[in-house]
Design a protein around this motif. Sequence first.
Motif, PDB file in Angstrom:
ATOM      1  N   SER A  74       0.869  -1.165   0.000  1.00 42.53           N
ATOM      2  CA  SER A  74       0.000   0.000   0.000  1.00 42.53           C
ATOM      3  C   SER A  74       0.910   1.219   0.000  1.00 42.53           C
ATOM      4  CB  SER A  74      -0.905   0.022   1.235  1.00 42.53           C
ATOM      5  OG  SER A  74      -1.566   1.273   1.344  1.00 42.53           O
TER       6      SER A  74
ATOM      7  N   GLN B 115      -4.375  -0.029 -12.045  1.00 43.84           N
ATOM      8  CA  GLN B 115      -4.180   0.799 -10.865  1.00 43.84           C
ATOM      9  C   GLN B 115      -3.697   2.194 -11.263  1.00 43.84           C
ATOM     10  OE1 GLN B 115      -5.971  -0.936  -8.928  1.00 43.84           O
ATOM     11  NE2 GLN B 115      -4.637  -1.036  -7.141  1.00 43.84           N
ATOM     12  N   GLU B 116      -4.206   3.204 -10.551  1.00 46.39           N
ATOM     13  CA  GLU B 116      -3.819   4.591 -10.787  1.00 46.39           C
ATOM     14  C   GLU B 116      -2.682   4.948  -9.835  1.00 46.39           C
ATOM     15  OE1 GLU B 116      -2.938   7.692 -12.157  1.00 46.39           O
ATOM     16  OE2 GLU B 116      -4.901   7.209 -13.062  1.00 46.39           O
ATOM     17  N   THR B 117      -1.499   5.195 -10.398  1.00 46.71           N
ATOM     18  CA  THR B 117      -0.328   5.487  -9.566  1.00 46.71           C
ATOM     19  C   THR B 117      -0.013   6.977  -9.493  1.00 46.71           C
ATOM     20  OG1 THR B 117       1.112   5.061 -11.486  1.00 46.71           O
ATOM     21  CG2 THR B 117       0.711   3.226  -9.967  1.00 46.71           C
TER      22      THR B 117
ATOM     23  N   LEU C  13      -0.844  10.041  -7.555  1.00 46.81           N
ATOM     24  CA  LEU C  13      -1.442  10.189  -6.239  1.00 46.81           C
ATOM     25  C   LEU C  13      -1.480  11.647  -5.793  1.00 46.81           C
ATOM     26  CD1 LEU C  13       0.286   7.197  -4.396  1.00 46.81           C
ATOM     27  CD2 LEU C  13      -1.935   7.223  -5.558  1.00 46.81           C
TER      28      LEU C  13
ATOM     29  N   GLN D 230      -4.111  10.437  -1.041  1.00 53.67           N
ATOM     30  CA  GLN D 230      -4.544   9.270  -1.797  1.00 53.67           C
ATOM     31  C   GLN D 230      -3.550   8.121  -1.636  1.00 53.67           C
ATOM     32  OE1 GLN D 230      -5.102  10.671  -5.876  1.00 53.67           O
ATOM     33  NE2 GLN D 230      -7.316  10.721  -5.556  1.00 53.67           N
TER      34      GLN D 230
ATOM     35  N   VAL E 209      -2.645   3.783  -3.136  1.00 53.30           N
ATOM     36  CA  VAL E 209      -2.863   2.746  -4.136  1.00 53.30           C
ATOM     37  C   VAL E 209      -2.285   1.451  -3.574  1.00 53.30           C
ATOM     38  CG1 VAL E 209      -0.679   3.241  -5.327  1.00 53.30           C
ATOM     39  CG2 VAL E 209      -2.540   2.108  -6.565  1.00 53.30           C
TER      40      VAL E 209
END
Length: 249
Positions: A89, A163-165, A167, A171, A173
């Motif tokens: 995470s 996945q959206e990296t 941030l 936020q 991920v």
Amino acid sequence: MLQPLTSEFGQHIALTITWLNDNQGLVSVVIFILTLFLGWASGIFSALRRKPKFIAELIPGPTFVCVFPTGEKSTGHDVHRIGFALYLSVANCGSSASSLHAVHVGYRWNVVPFSKSWFCNTLFRHWLQHRTASLSDFQVAIGESLNVYPFMFQRNSLSPVQQETYLQPGQSVVGVVYFEQSDSWGGCQPRVLNGQIRLSVRLLDVFGGRHTKSFWIPAVTLEEARRFNPSFGRTLAELHGKALPGEDA
């Protein structure tokens, strides 16, 4: 004694006020320049304070290291490869947005103390800077259901989600990062203590910032690793066209 001093001070004040009145144009220009400078300096300091700060945490799932043989020898030593799986995470706890550019892992070699290799890779870490593409998803069966763990960077074959990296502050991920270390032998492997190794995880943002944290992760057998991923340890074997012991080419 106080009266002459007070009188002299008053004269200085009067002269200062007179000078300012006679040079209002110059004073205005100086104040304008100082205002611009202070505004520029405060903007610079504000920008310097606005930085991303990535923090990594391990979450329950496929996190382990596995050292497995290739069946070959080099200079009389059995050749092995090392696979790392990290279920991470990553949270941006800073004050500026940024993308997670890369993840590196580092460990210290298990070599003879005070040798040349010891100085290079025990005092300092041996870093793997290029993650490996996994041939299949990390997954686990829960009853009759199959739980698929998302990758941090590559796309899952069983799930279309990417996945959206990038941030924003606040936020986070989650995802699996997978590494296979190429052919090694001897002490070029982590030291195992009580079934675990000490591993450092370095997160790199797109601005060049480095965010490093160390963890203890379990060392498992290849059979145990493949309970989470049936293709664990097979990526380099496929690329080299050489099967691992007991497997078909």
